[in-house]
Design an enzyme around this catalytic site. Structure first.
Site, mmCIF file in Angstrom:
data_model
loop_
_atom_site.group_PDB
_atom_site.id
_atom_site.type_symbol
_atom_site.label_atom_id
_atom_site.label_comp_id
_atom_site.label_asym_id
_atom_site.label_seq_id
_atom_site.Cartn_x
_atom_site.Cartn_y
_atom_site.Cartn_z
ATOM 1 N N HIS A 36 52.045 7.227 -77.491
ATOM 2 C CA HIS A 36 52.582 6.566 -78.682
ATOM 3 C C HIS A 36 51.610 5.519 -79.222
ATOM 4 O O HIS A 36 51.341 4.524 -78.558
ATOM 5 C CB HIS A 36 53.913 5.906 -78.293
ATOM 6 C CG HIS A 36 54.628 5.239 -79.409
ATOM 7 N ND1 HIS A 36 54.784 3.872 -79.470
ATOM 8 C CD2 HIS A 36 55.242 5.743 -80.503
ATOM 9 C CE1 HIS A 36 55.471 3.566 -80.550
ATOM 10 N NE2 HIS A 36 55.769 4.670 -81.195
ATOM 11 N N HIS A 78 50.557 1.681 -88.147
ATOM 12 C CA HIS A 78 52.012 1.766 -88.125
ATOM 13 C C HIS A 78 52.655 1.075 -89.312
ATOM 14 O O HIS A 78 53.562 1.611 -89.964
ATOM 15 C CB HIS A 78 52.558 1.160 -86.826
ATOM 16 C CG HIS A 78 54.058 1.164 -86.767
ATOM 17 N ND1 HIS A 78 54.835 0.144 -87.284
ATOM 18 C CD2 HIS A 78 54.931 2.084 -86.281
ATOM 19 C CE1 HIS A 78 56.107 0.432 -87.115
ATOM 20 N NE2 HIS A 78 56.202 1.598 -86.503
HETATM 21 O O1 G3P Z 1 57.263 8.433 -84.085
HETATM 22 C C1 G3P Z 1 58.104 8.141 -83.020
HETATM 23 C C2 G3P Z 1 58.223 6.686 -83.028
HETATM 24 O O2 G3P Z 1 56.914 6.234 -83.082
HETATM 25 C C3 G3P Z 1 58.979 6.237 -84.230
HETATM 26 O O3 G3P Z 1 58.957 4.886 -84.314
HETATM 27 O O4 G3P Z 1 58.303 2.900 -85.522
HETATM 28 O O5 G3P Z 1 57.078 3.544 -83.469
HETATM 29 O O6 G3P Z 1 56.767 4.845 -85.542
HETATM 30 P P1 G3P Z 1 57.705 4.013 -84.732
HETATM 31 CA CA CA Z 2 55.468 6.812 -84.965
#
Ligand code: G3P
Ligand code: CA
Length: 287
Positions: A36, A78
């Site tokens: 992530h 992000h």
């Molecule tokens: O994409 C999965 C997760 O990353 C969604 O939340 O805010 O971390 O992009 P975010």
């Molecule tokens: Ca994401």
């Protein structure tokens, strides 16, 4: 806090597409370790260092959030603004790539996480999507999110152009090289219309116990191969219901081993984690 598709409401925009060739299904028995924002528990998110570490820590996919610059370039970031993860300020859409390239995308991490700080993180650049693909190539796999697509007209077209340019999509490419995710069903439907062969994952955010109806699952199935949702509101029954409809289940963002194990016991088919090394260990313990 994640952007936008709140709860399970699909809205009027989501209807089954006309019959088109669907993306080849991914193997639900291969549990995916999705790094992530890279191994962002160890290195500054969405930098080449974080992605490299994610690969070394056995992440199956590099997760990339996309924003678009004033001059139409897709970058890995992000937030819609530069403030949190660089020494710049203001919306990404108001800055050219040349301006953003001058920013430091690593020092914030050293200050916030002194226990994980490294001198080499100071001064890291914000990478473009193309730079990420150029570095990791066709041997890596990419799990790409269209962030804030309502802010960035034609973001989807630009993304697909890049994937095509680097031969990451198309009939001859293994179908799971790239997965595209979004909180926006509209964005995913645009992609599905442009290239129905790309596996798509609909992201959801639940602010209470997760529930999903058969009708909603059928609608999701019409354009996506799976769902991604915040892990803290789901339970075994939810996971099994989604799986019974043939959809993958990829909860986010799971960083503690106990949570990873519980979700595996419930039958998830992968998960997003800032610590792909931890998930790799848990997956090995389950073999
Ligand atoms: O994409 C999965 C997760 O990353 C969604 O939340 O805010 O971390 O992009 P975010
Ligand atoms: Ca994401």
């Amino acid at each position: 806090m994640c952007a936008a598709l709140i709860g399970t409401g699909l809205g009027a925009g989501v209807q089954a597409e006309a019959a088109q060739p669907a993306a080849k299904p991914l193997n639900p028995n291969k549990i995916l370790n999705i790094a992530h924002r890279g191994a962002s528990g160890h290195a500054p998110e969405h930098t080449l260092s974080a992605y490299e570490l994610g690969q070394r820590m056995k992440g199956d996919y590099i997760e990339i959030d996309l924003q678009m610059t004033k001059d139409g370039r897709l970058i890995a970031m992000h937030d819609e603004t530069l403030d949190r993860t660089t020494n710049g300020t203001g919306p990404v859409k108001d800055h050219t790539l040349k301006e953003i390239k001058k920013l430091d995308a690593g020092s914030w991490f050293n200050k916030k996480y002194p226990e994980s700080a490294k001198d080499e993180y100071a001064g890291l650049e914000v990478p473009t999507l193309e730079e990420v693909i150029q570095k990791f190539g066709r041997n890596a796999r990419y799990y790409i999110e269209t962030k804030s697509p309502e802010v960035y007209p034609k973001m989807e077209e630009r993304l697909l152009q890049i994937l095509k340019k680097y031969k990451l999509t198309g009939p001859s490419v293994h179908s799971n090289k790239v997965i595209i995710q979004s909180f926006s069903p509209e964005s995913l439907k645009i992609i599905h219309r442009l290239d129905p062969g790309i596996p798509l994952v609909q992201l959801l955010w639940y602010d209470g116990p997760a529930a999903v109806s058969d009708d909603e699952l059928e609608a999701y199935q019409s354009y996506s191969v799976g769902l991604g949702m915040n892990f803290d509101q789901i339970d075994r029954a939810y996971v099994q219901k989604v799986r019974k409809h043939g959809l993958l289940v990829h909860p986010y963002t799971v960083n503690e081993k106990e949570d990873m194990q519980r979700l595996l016991d419930w039958g998830v088919t992968g998960m997003f984690t800032n610590f792909p090394d931890r998930l790799h260990k848990v997956l090995n313990e389950n073999k």
